[in-house]
Write a protein that holds these residues in place. Structure first.
Motif, mmCIF file in Angstrom:
data_model
loop_
_atom_site.group_PDB
_atom_site.id
_atom_site.type_symbol
_atom_site.label_atom_id
_atom_site.label_comp_id
_atom_site.label_asym_id
_atom_site.label_seq_id
_atom_site.Cartn_x
_atom_site.Cartn_y
_atom_site.Cartn_z
ATOM 1 N N GLY A 78 0.363 -13.027 -0.521
ATOM 2 C CA GLY A 78 -0.041 -11.962 0.410
ATOM 3 C C GLY A 78 1.088 -11.613 1.344
ATOM 4 O O GLY A 78 0.917 -11.541 2.564
ATOM 5 N N SER A 79 2.235 -11.361 0.774
ATOM 6 C CA SER A 79 3.469 -11.200 1.555
ATOM 7 C C SER A 79 3.451 -9.974 2.461
ATOM 8 O O SER A 79 4.163 -9.927 3.463
ATOM 9 N N GLY A 80 2.682 -8.959 2.097
ATOM 10 C CA GLY A 80 2.602 -7.756 2.937
ATOM 11 C C GLY A 80 3.953 -7.069 3.035
ATOM 12 O O GLY A 80 4.543 -6.664 2.043
ATOM 13 N N LEU A 83 6.409 -11.027 5.248
ATOM 14 C CA LEU A 83 6.268 -12.064 6.283
ATOM 15 C C LEU A 83 5.300 -13.142 5.806
ATOM 16 O O LEU A 83 4.143 -12.826 5.523
ATOM 17 N N VAL A 100 4.360 -12.603 -3.563
ATOM 18 C CA VAL A 100 3.173 -12.249 -4.345
ATOM 19 C C VAL A 100 2.303 -11.323 -3.498
ATOM 20 O O VAL A 100 1.836 -11.713 -2.414
ATOM 21 N N GLU A 101 2.131 -10.108 -3.987
ATOM 22 C CA GLU A 101 1.415 -9.111 -3.189
ATOM 23 C C GLU A 101 0.760 -8.117 -4.159
ATOM 24 O O GLU A 101 1.444 -7.571 -5.018
ATOM 25 N N ARG A 106 3.031 -1.892 -0.916
ATOM 26 C CA ARG A 106 3.740 -3.013 -0.280
ATOM 27 C C ARG A 106 4.814 -3.585 -1.204
ATOM 28 O O ARG A 106 5.903 -3.929 -0.766
ATOM 29 N N ALA A 127 0.717 -8.880 -7.814
ATOM 30 C CA ALA A 127 -0.378 -9.680 -8.367
ATOM 31 C C ALA A 127 -1.202 -10.258 -7.238
ATOM 32 O O ALA A 127 -0.732 -10.397 -6.106
ATOM 33 N N ALA A 129 -2.907 -13.767 -6.020
ATOM 34 C CA ALA A 129 -2.515 -15.161 -6.214
ATOM 35 C C ALA A 129 -3.234 -15.783 -7.408
ATOM 36 O O ALA A 129 -2.623 -16.488 -8.223
ATOM 37 N N GLU A 130 -4.512 -15.482 -7.553
ATOM 38 C CA GLU A 130 -5.316 -16.111 -8.609
ATOM 39 C C GLU A 130 -4.782 -15.794 -9.999
ATOM 40 O O GLU A 130 -4.983 -16.559 -10.936
ATOM 41 N N ALA A 145 -1.727 -15.030 7.670
ATOM 42 C CA ALA A 145 -2.789 -14.033 7.841
ATOM 43 C C ALA A 145 -3.407 -13.625 6.505
ATOM 44 O O ALA A 145 -3.710 -12.453 6.303
ATOM 45 N N LEU A 146 -3.562 -14.571 5.605
ATOM 46 C CA LEU A 146 -4.120 -14.231 4.290
ATOM 47 C C LEU A 146 -5.611 -14.536 4.216
ATOM 48 O O LEU A 146 -6.399 -13.679 3.805
ATOM 49 N N TRP A 155 -6.894 -20.394 -3.565
ATOM 50 C CA TRP A 155 -5.841 -19.478 -4.027
ATOM 51 C C TRP A 155 -4.503 -20.203 -4.182
ATOM 52 O O TRP A 155 -3.719 -19.873 -5.065
HETATM 53 C C1 LIG Z 1 -3.254 -9.347 6.628
HETATM 54 S S1 LIG Z 1 -2.045 -9.078 5.397
HETATM 55 C C2 LIG Z 1 -0.778 -10.227 5.885
HETATM 56 C C3 LIG Z 1 0.564 -9.788 5.409
HETATM 57 C C4 LIG Z 1 1.729 -10.706 5.825
HETATM 58 N N1 LIG Z 1 1.582 -12.032 5.263
HETATM 59 C C5 LIG Z 1 1.837 -10.785 7.319
HETATM 60 O O1 LIG Z 1 1.580 -11.832 7.887
HETATM 61 O O2 LIG Z 1 2.187 -9.769 7.940
HETATM 62 C C6 LIG Z 1 -2.748 -9.874 3.963
HETATM 63 C C7 LIG Z 1 -2.025 -9.487 2.677
HETATM 64 O O3 LIG Z 1 -2.572 -10.259 1.614
HETATM 65 C C8 LIG Z 1 -2.716 -9.445 0.469
HETATM 66 N N2 LIG Z 1 -3.764 -10.088 -0.360
HETATM 67 C C9 LIG Z 1 -5.107 -9.985 -0.230
HETATM 68 N N3 LIG Z 1 -5.736 -10.756 -1.155
HETATM 69 C C10 LIG Z 1 -4.752 -11.377 -1.869
HETATM 70 C C11 LIG Z 1 -4.752 -12.301 -2.950
HETATM 71 N N4 LIG Z 1 -5.877 -12.745 -3.497
HETATM 72 N N5 LIG Z 1 -3.559 -12.728 -3.427
HETATM 73 C C12 LIG Z 1 -2.397 -12.279 -2.885
HETATM 74 N N6 LIG Z 1 -2.345 -11.406 -1.853
HETATM 75 C C13 LIG Z 1 -3.500 -10.958 -1.352
HETATM 76 C C14 LIG Z 1 -3.056 -8.076 1.022
HETATM 77 O O4 LIG Z 1 -2.737 -7.042 0.117
HETATM 78 C C15 LIG Z 1 -2.201 -8.032 2.287
HETATM 79 O O5 LIG Z 1 -0.922 -7.473 2.033
#
Ligand SMILES: C[S@@+](CC[C@H](N)C(=O)[O-])C[C@H]1O[C@@H](n2cnc3c(N)ncnc32)[C@H](O)[C@@H]1O
Length: 250
Positions: A78-80, A83, A100-101, A106, A127, A129-130, A145-146, A155
């Motif tokens: 969930g790199s966004g 970060l 992984v995002e 993004r 992708a 994570a799963e 923040a995931l 995950w």
């Molecule tokens: C709240 S954002 C946090 C982004 C970054 N890590 C940050 O701290 O700024 C959560 C991110 O997780 C991604 N995400 C949501 N479910 C996910 C999953 N199952 N596997 C990987 N990424 C996922 C979303 O697309 C989003 O970009």
């Protein structure tokens, strides 16, 4: 966006010179510029975050770098906007980092950042994570923040090598999250989580992270299967749904 929110790139705080090696600081500065520019314009970073990009984002993510072993493989889930994954790659050029995002907007930004900064040991995977379960394993699986810890375990742990670790940035409610995750920690066979408070030695507000490792690395088999839920069916983590959505790059 309100008019009083500055879009200007914040200047480099002195402490950044102690966090980033002198030959990496310019990359951190450029990443801040990209976040404050395209990152805001494309809606990946809120405009109100611009003045605190160093304090709230770059510096606290960089503190996590101290916790990663030399030359480790790292997956940032969930790199966004990158970060903490991009920051780890900037701070620690010895690492191999996989971002992984799932969201295309993004991953497009991430690929542009990786190319612009010349981070040649970083890959971007579009992708969930799963979708990597049963396919990839890493020494360290990071996130910020995931998800709450109980969901994060499901995950992250299938991606953690037997002697590896989940390393998640958390807020002040970390103790409550650990308590709530008790049944999942037991089900996955994790050791008692370790709470890390980072940054005090640099005079920064503490960054809280949690590290979770396997209780018995010798018993972790591959592929790492989701443990049986009471009364439920065991399913192979490697066959998680969404695999067909996994793509490298955009
Ligand atoms: C709240 S954002 C946090 C982004 C970054 N890590 C940050 O701290 O700024 C959560 C991110 O997780 C991604 N995400 C949501 N479910 C996910 C999953 N199952 N596997 C990987 N990424 C996922 C979303 O697309 C989003 O970009």
């Amino acid at each position: 966006m309100t008019d009083d929110v500055s879009r200007e790139t914040p200047s480099v705080p002195d402490v950044a010179r102690r966090v980033f090696a002198s030959d990496r600081l310019s990359l951190a500065e450029r990443f801040v510029e990209l976040l404050a520019g395209d990152g805001v314009v494309r809606g990946l970073i809120g405009p109100r975050e611009t003045p605190r990009l160093w304090d709230r984002h770059l510096l606290n993510c960089a503190l996590l770098a101290q916790q990663v072993p030399l030359e480790a493989t790292v997956a940032d889930l969930g790199s966004g906007a990158g970060l903490p994954g991009v920051v780890l790659a900037i701070a620690r050029p010895d690492l191999r980092v996989t971002l992984v995002e799932p969201l295309l907007r993004r991953t497009t930004f991430l690929e542009e950042v990786v190319a612009e900064l010349g981070l040649d040991r970083v890959e971007v995977l579009r992708a969930r994570a799963e979708a990597l379960h049963g396919d990839r394993r890493f020494a360290v699986v990071t996130s910020r923040a995931l998800a709450p810890l109980d969901r994060l375990l499901g995950w992250s742990m299938p991606l953690v090598e037997p002697t590896g670790a989940l390393l998640a940035m958390k807020g002040s409610a970390v103790a409550e999250e650990i308590t709530a995750a008790g049944p999942e920690l037991a089900r996955w066979g994790c050791a008692t989580p370790e709470v890390l408070s980072l940054g005090a030695d640099l005079g920064l507000a503490p960054t809280v992270a949690v590290r979770v490792v396997w209780a018995d690395p010798g018993r972790v088999s591959w592929p790492i299967a989701a443990p049986r839920k009471r009364g439920g069916q065991q399913r192979r983590a490697g066959h998680a749904r969404g695999t067909s959505n996994r793509r490298r790059g955009t």
